[in-house]
Design an enzyme around this catalytic site. Sequence first.
Site: not given
Length: 314
Positions: A112, A79, A50, A45
């Site tokens: 997201h 996302k 990120y 994930d």
Amino acid sequence: MAIPMVIFNNGNKFPILGLGTLAANSDDCKNAVRAALDAGYRHFDTAYAYGNEADIGEVLQEYMNAGKLTRSDFFVTTKLWLTYHQPDRVLECLDLSLSKLKLEYVDLFLMHTPCAFEDTGNGFFPIRDDGTPAFLNIPPEETWKGMERAVTDGKAKNIGVSNFSCGQIERICKIATIKPVTNQVECHAYFNQGDLQSFCKKRGIILTSYGSLGSPGRPDMFKKDSDPVLMEDALIKKLAKKYKKSAGQILLRNLTQRNIMVIPKSTNPDRIKQNMQVFDFTLTGCEMKQIEGIDTNNRIFFNQHFVGHPEAPY
Ligand SMILES: NC(=O)c1ccc[n+]([C@@H]2O[C@H](COP(=O)([O-])OP(=O)(O)OC[C@H]3O[C@@H](n4cnc5c(N)ncnc54)[C@H](OP(=O)(O)O)[C@@H]3O)[C@@H](O)[C@H]2O)c1
């Protein structure tokens, strides 16, 4: 033991457990993905936000080039970031993710958050020149049309949402040609999301839990001194002793027994292994009820940046 699969509303199967990667970057992230692959994880994930998609992509390529893995063996979730909510910008964001991941498609692509922001170039949660948040009022239904194109263009096998309320889920379901398969939200024994789970279940949508372990390493903006420490809970520790498991394993078992997908994050090889060893025991119905009883409805991921946004989900 192989990781069990959930079955989405479109018939596709997906591992119920994967590796979370928030706040894991560079060598830490790469080594965590290697340790996870070696331990048997097949689901990762990540998110555009990120900053570690290239690290994950590099290791997946490494394993594929070494003949240890083929593309259909693993599942990657990424996302859409909140500055790409205009329907015609959705694929632009996904293409950036795919190029960093070095993949032709992702297995799961999530919105997201329901909250759109203007891309002012000023900040992660962008602000305008006058210092106010750069909120954009783009209804998630509009963005969903771009998400559906990700599937029709073959760039995502499944699509879903994250941090959506019941009302927002309902609005998507009303207009969707392709239904969301999951809603990824904060969900753990102190914030068990029972009502949201029932609501989603009626619509064929599976919950994915983040913060399953109480997210001890969460970013400072989400930390309050008054937050109880989930892995220190007396009941969870008692059950851990009974089953000769760790508190973390009890928490993950509780969620997976509820058919909730989990993505515990760790960069520690021992804990990575430990977190997937949760399918060789079963909590009794009575124990599941007891765990339900420790819910305090205590949300730890309260994002201040969404306060006042027309689509703030909470
Ligand atoms: N959609 C969203 O908005 C959203 C928001 C937050 C998170 N997420 C996703 O969900 C994933 C999981 O959430 P999270 O990372 O916030 O929280 P989490 O999985 O509940 O907790 C991770 C923390 O627990 C530690 N840990 C891991 N396994 C452990 C164990 N067995 N015993 C003790 N400590 C353990 C980790 O440290 P070590 O690394 O040192 O082991 C890390 O600090 C994220 O990584 C991300 O992929 C999504």
